[in-house]
Design a protein around this motif. Structure first.
Motif, PDB file in Angstrom:
ATOM      1  N   MET A 150       0.807  -1.219   0.000  1.00  0.00           N
ATOM      2  CA  MET A 150       0.000   0.000   0.000  1.00  0.00           C
ATOM      3  C   MET A 150       0.839   1.267   0.000  1.00  0.00           C
ATOM      4  O   MET A 150       0.547   2.199  -0.737  1.00  0.00           O
ATOM      5  CB  MET A 150      -0.982  -0.002   1.171  1.00  0.00           C
ATOM      6  N   LEU A 191      -5.900  -5.415  -1.198  1.00  0.00           N
ATOM      7  CA  LEU A 191      -6.478  -6.504  -0.406  1.00  0.00           C
ATOM      8  C   LEU A 191      -7.007  -7.625  -1.306  1.00  0.00           C
ATOM      9  O   LEU A 191      -6.851  -8.808  -1.001  1.00  0.00           O
ATOM     10  CB  LEU A 191      -7.595  -5.975   0.497  1.00  0.00           C
ATOM     11  N   SER A 248      -6.707   0.584  -1.725  1.00  0.00           N
ATOM     12  CA  SER A 248      -6.873  -0.315  -0.585  1.00  0.00           C
ATOM     13  C   SER A 248      -7.634  -1.574  -0.973  1.00  0.00           C
ATOM     14  O   SER A 248      -7.219  -2.676  -0.618  1.00  0.00           O
ATOM     15  CB  SER A 248      -7.545   0.396   0.589  1.00  0.00           C
ATOM     16  N   THR A 268      -4.691  -1.556   7.630  1.00  0.00           N
ATOM     17  CA  THR A 268      -5.164  -0.908   6.405  1.00  0.00           C
ATOM     18  C   THR A 268      -5.509   0.557   6.669  1.00  0.00           C
ATOM     19  O   THR A 268      -5.141   1.436   5.882  1.00  0.00           O
ATOM     20  CB  THR A 268      -6.399  -1.651   5.840  1.00  0.00           C
ATOM     21  N   TYR A 279      -6.175  -6.670  10.334  1.00  0.00           N
ATOM     22  CA  TYR A 279      -6.018  -6.121   8.978  1.00  0.00           C
ATOM     23  C   TYR A 279      -6.695  -4.753   8.871  1.00  0.00           C
ATOM     24  O   TYR A 279      -6.203  -3.871   8.180  1.00  0.00           O
ATOM     25  CB  TYR A 279      -6.595  -7.058   7.913  1.00  0.00           C
TER      26      TYR A 279
END
Length: 188
Positions: A38, A147, A143, A78, A74
């Protein structure tokens, strides 16, 4: 039957240092890889990973044991990545000289990969173009794309991690793919 992570979280909440160390061992590589994909920078990814574990430790009492532990951890990582990306976009202009960093322009602030000749051979031109295109995705699409395609999560898992409806996740995955397709159309 509770998951291993849930049992470890309960023990860590009671002060068991080894239980928390096991949680760190289970997730440190996964969170680092997520963060690196990311934010695109090793140092920032390490910082995000550390910050995520600090937040997990501080907020163990807020973990809902009816929820998957992996979803919760997560989500924390994130959100930290998203926050960093938003701050970075607001602060840096590629051509503007930054007063905090004497003599450095925005280009020198971009993450480097420290590639070796061997890894350069392995990294194909197509992969490089796709990675560069992924780096230009707006945060809300980046994002879900990271993922989905780099962490291999299902739409439902992404929905749980980002705390948004599955329909929104589907839309963002679709728009993210369209963004990438348009970006790569002329390059591939």
């Amino acid at each position: 039957m509770k998951s291993l992570e849930t049992r470890l979280a309960k023990l860590a909440l009671k002060g068991d240092q080894r239980a928390f160390a096991e949680i760190v061992d289970l997730y440190k590589d996964k969170l680092y890889h997520l963060a690196y994909r990311m934010v695109g920078n090793r140092q920032e990814a390490e910082d995000v990973t550390q910050e995520a574990f600090l937040r997990v430790y501080k907020n163990l009492d807020r973990y809902d044991q009816n929820q998957k532990f992996s979803t919760w951890i997560y989500r924390i990582a994130t959100n930290l990545c998203i926050d960093r990306l938003r701050k970075r976009r607001a602060v840096y202009s590629l051509d503007a000289e930054s007063s905090d960093h004497e003599g450095l322009d925005g280009y020198s602030m971009l993450p480097s990969d420290d590639r070796t000749p061997e890894s350069e051979l392995i990294l194909s031109e197509t992969q490089r173009l796709i990675r560069e295109a992924m780096d230009t995705l707006p945060v809300k699409y980046k994002s879900v794309m990271v993922l989905r395609y780099l962490q291999d999560m299902s739409l439902q898992e992404i929905s749980d991690v980002l705390d948004m409806p599955v329909t929104t996740v589907k839309t963002r995955v679709h728009r993210g793919r369209e963004f990438l397709r348009k970006k790569l159309e002329n390059k591939l």
